[in-house]
Design a protein around this motif. Structure first.
Motif, mmCIF file in Angstrom:
data_model
loop_
_atom_site.group_PDB
_atom_site.id
_atom_site.type_symbol
_atom_site.label_atom_id
_atom_site.label_comp_id
_atom_site.label_asym_id
_atom_site.label_seq_id
_atom_site.Cartn_x
_atom_site.Cartn_y
_atom_site.Cartn_z
ATOM 1 N N HIS A 147 29.013 -3.697 -6.042
ATOM 2 C CA HIS A 147 27.730 -4.383 -6.213
ATOM 3 C C HIS A 147 26.603 -3.353 -6.189
ATOM 4 N N ILE A 148 25.653 -3.487 -7.121
ATOM 5 C CA ILE A 148 24.540 -2.544 -7.232
ATOM 6 C C ILE A 148 23.236 -3.331 -7.139
ATOM 7 N N TYR A 149 22.392 -2.945 -6.197
ATOM 8 C CA TYR A 149 21.118 -3.624 -5.983
ATOM 9 C C TYR A 149 19.963 -2.713 -6.404
ATOM 10 N N PRO A 150 18.790 -3.292 -6.691
ATOM 11 C CA PRO A 150 17.644 -2.472 -7.095
ATOM 12 C C PRO A 150 17.338 -1.356 -6.102
ATOM 13 N N LYS A 151 16.961 -0.214 -6.648
ATOM 14 C CA LYS A 151 16.653 0.965 -5.829
ATOM 15 C C LYS A 151 15.184 0.920 -5.393
ATOM 16 N N ILE A 152 14.970 1.018 -4.096
ATOM 17 C CA ILE A 152 13.618 1.111 -3.547
ATOM 18 C C ILE A 152 13.590 2.333 -2.639
ATOM 19 N N CYS A 153 12.737 3.302 -2.956
ATOM 20 C CA CYS A 153 12.709 4.582 -2.244
ATOM 21 C C CYS A 153 11.527 4.617 -1.274
ATOM 22 N N PRO A 154 11.768 4.620 0.032
ATOM 23 C CA PRO A 154 10.653 4.747 0.980
ATOM 24 C C PRO A 154 10.048 6.148 0.919
ATOM 25 N N ALA A 155 8.732 6.205 0.925
ATOM 26 C CA ALA A 155 8.017 7.484 0.896
ATOM 27 C C ALA A 155 6.752 7.345 1.725
ATOM 28 N N ILE A 156 6.327 8.445 2.314
ATOM 29 C CA ILE A 156 5.108 8.414 3.132
ATOM 30 C C ILE A 156 3.959 9.064 2.378
ATOM 31 N N ILE A 157 2.761 8.669 2.756
ATOM 32 C CA ILE A 157 1.549 9.347 2.308
ATOM 33 C C ILE A 157 0.655 9.459 3.535
ATOM 34 N N VAL A 158 0.081 10.638 3.772
ATOM 35 C CA VAL A 158 -0.609 10.857 5.039
ATOM 36 C C VAL A 158 -1.949 11.560 4.829
ATOM 37 N N GLY A 159 -2.968 10.988 5.458
ATOM 38 C CA GLY A 159 -4.273 11.626 5.525
ATOM 39 C C GLY A 159 -4.363 12.430 6.813
ATOM 40 N N VAL A 160 -4.311 13.751 6.707
ATOM 41 C CA VAL A 160 -4.368 14.626 7.883
ATOM 42 C C VAL A 160 -5.841 14.888 8.207
ATOM 43 N N ILE A 161 -6.231 14.570 9.450
ATOM 44 C CA ILE A 161 -7.634 14.597 9.855
ATOM 45 C C ILE A 161 -7.885 15.710 10.871
ATOM 46 N N ASP A 162 -8.968 16.431 10.674
ATOM 47 C CA ASP A 162 -9.438 17.429 11.641
ATOM 48 C C ASP A 162 -10.932 17.215 11.834
ATOM 49 N N GLY A 163 -11.296 16.446 12.862
ATOM 50 C CA GLY A 163 -12.700 16.123 13.062
ATOM 51 C C GLY A 163 -13.245 15.301 11.912
ATOM 52 N N GLU A 164 -14.221 15.855 11.208
ATOM 53 C CA GLU A 164 -14.826 15.167 10.059
ATOM 54 C C GLU A 164 -14.268 15.674 8.739
ATOM 55 N N ARG A 165 -13.116 16.376 8.799
ATOM 56 C CA ARG A 165 -12.490 16.897 7.587
ATOM 57 C C ARG A 165 -11.148 16.201 7.342
ATOM 58 N N ILE A 166 -10.786 16.138 6.066
ATOM 59 C CA ILE A 166 -9.482 15.611 5.683
ATOM 60 C C ILE A 166 -8.810 16.627 4.768
#
Length: 283
Positions: A147-166
């Motif tokens: 049995h083959i089910y639809p492929k869903i790939c988990p991925a992250i996206i991240v806003g790295v913060i340093d004070g008032e900078r990204i």
């Protein structure tokens, strides 16, 4: 974002229907989709536009419903349509209106990519067939029962913060002037939070702490489920780029961010949100 289509709704429950007048037809050729972009709105073919050219109903696959309209995928069929219909890249189509139909088109591409990449069983090589019981979205091997089910790939996206900078980036090898955030796929045996820490270190060479979950986004163009986080810089902010992945990596003060939310991508929404509220994104 693209999935925010209220008061419209995409019903992904698997309840296959027969085509009828007014139903939407999505016909792809590689990463291009048949559409008419000559007017203010993007137009997709309807069932009444194509039914006389569909000789094999096996090439017509029910996908989901958009409000009360069924959406179908038309595979391996050459169409001749009047007017200004042509194959357009997903990037040409993605910012068009009506938004709820554009979201349906991107979701349809996710399934098109799965169907075209799974014509044969990966275990024994036999041609696969749709679920004979018609109870779930699944491909079945009539020989070995795989049995083959639809492929869903988990991925992250991240806003790295340093004070008032990204920390903003640009991908290597892409002709795209827009800034992005650090992102990457979750590996086997890894939590989403561990993915955040690993990807940030691999791509820009810094450590993060104080991770805060933001929201998710289905991204059919890459079969992804994007998981958005903000995280705080932990220690030295000197950037060491992975040049195979990124062409640019820099810290930008939020007052210098000129982007506006285009109501489409999680990336843009997260950057614009930081520009508005600063480090409060970590609360």
């Amino acid at each position: 974002m693209i999935q925010d289509i209220t008061p419209h709704h995409l019903y992904n429950e698997f309840t296959p229907q027969s085509p009828q007048s007014g139903d939407l037809i999505f016909a792809f050729c590689e990463r291009k989709l048949l559409a008419d972009l000559s007017g203010n709105d993007c137009r997709f073919p309807l069932w009444e536009d194509v039914f006389s050219q569909v000789s094999d109903t096996a090439s017509l696959i029910w996908l989901f419903s958009l409000d009360q309209i069924s959406c179908f995928l038309l595979m391996d069929t050459e169409l001749t349509l009047p007017g200004n219909y042509d194959f357009h890249s997903l990037r040409e189509i993605r910012g068009r209106e009506p938004k709820h139909q554009i979201f349906a088109a991107m979701t349809a591409f996710h399934l098109y990519d799965w169907y075209r990449n799974n014509r044969f069983c990966g275990r024994c090589g036999t041609p696969v067939v749709p679920d004979p019981s018609r109870k779930e979205r699944m491909l079945s091997c009539p020989h070995c029962g795989n049995h083959i089910y639809p492929k869903i790939c988990p991925a992250i996206i991240v806003g790295v913060i340093d004070g008032e900078r990204i920390l903003l980036t640009k991908y290597a090898g892409r002709n795209n002037p827009n800034y992005a955030l650090v992102a990457g796929f979750t590996e086997i045996g890894e939590t989403a939070e561990e993915t955040v820490m690993r990807e940030v270190m691999e791509e820009v060479g810094v450590k993060v702490k104080n991770l805060h979950y933001y929201k998710t986004q289905p991204w059919g163009m890459a079969s992804d489920l994007l998981i958005g986080y903000y995280a705080e810089l932990d220690g030295d902010g000197s950037i060491t780029l992975d040049r195979e992945e990124l062409s640019t990596g820099l810290w930008m003060d939020r007052k210098d961010i000129t982007l506006e939310d285009e109501d489409f991508s999680l990336t843009r929404e997260m950057i614009v949100r930081f520009a508005k509220v600063g480090r409060d994104v970590l609360r």
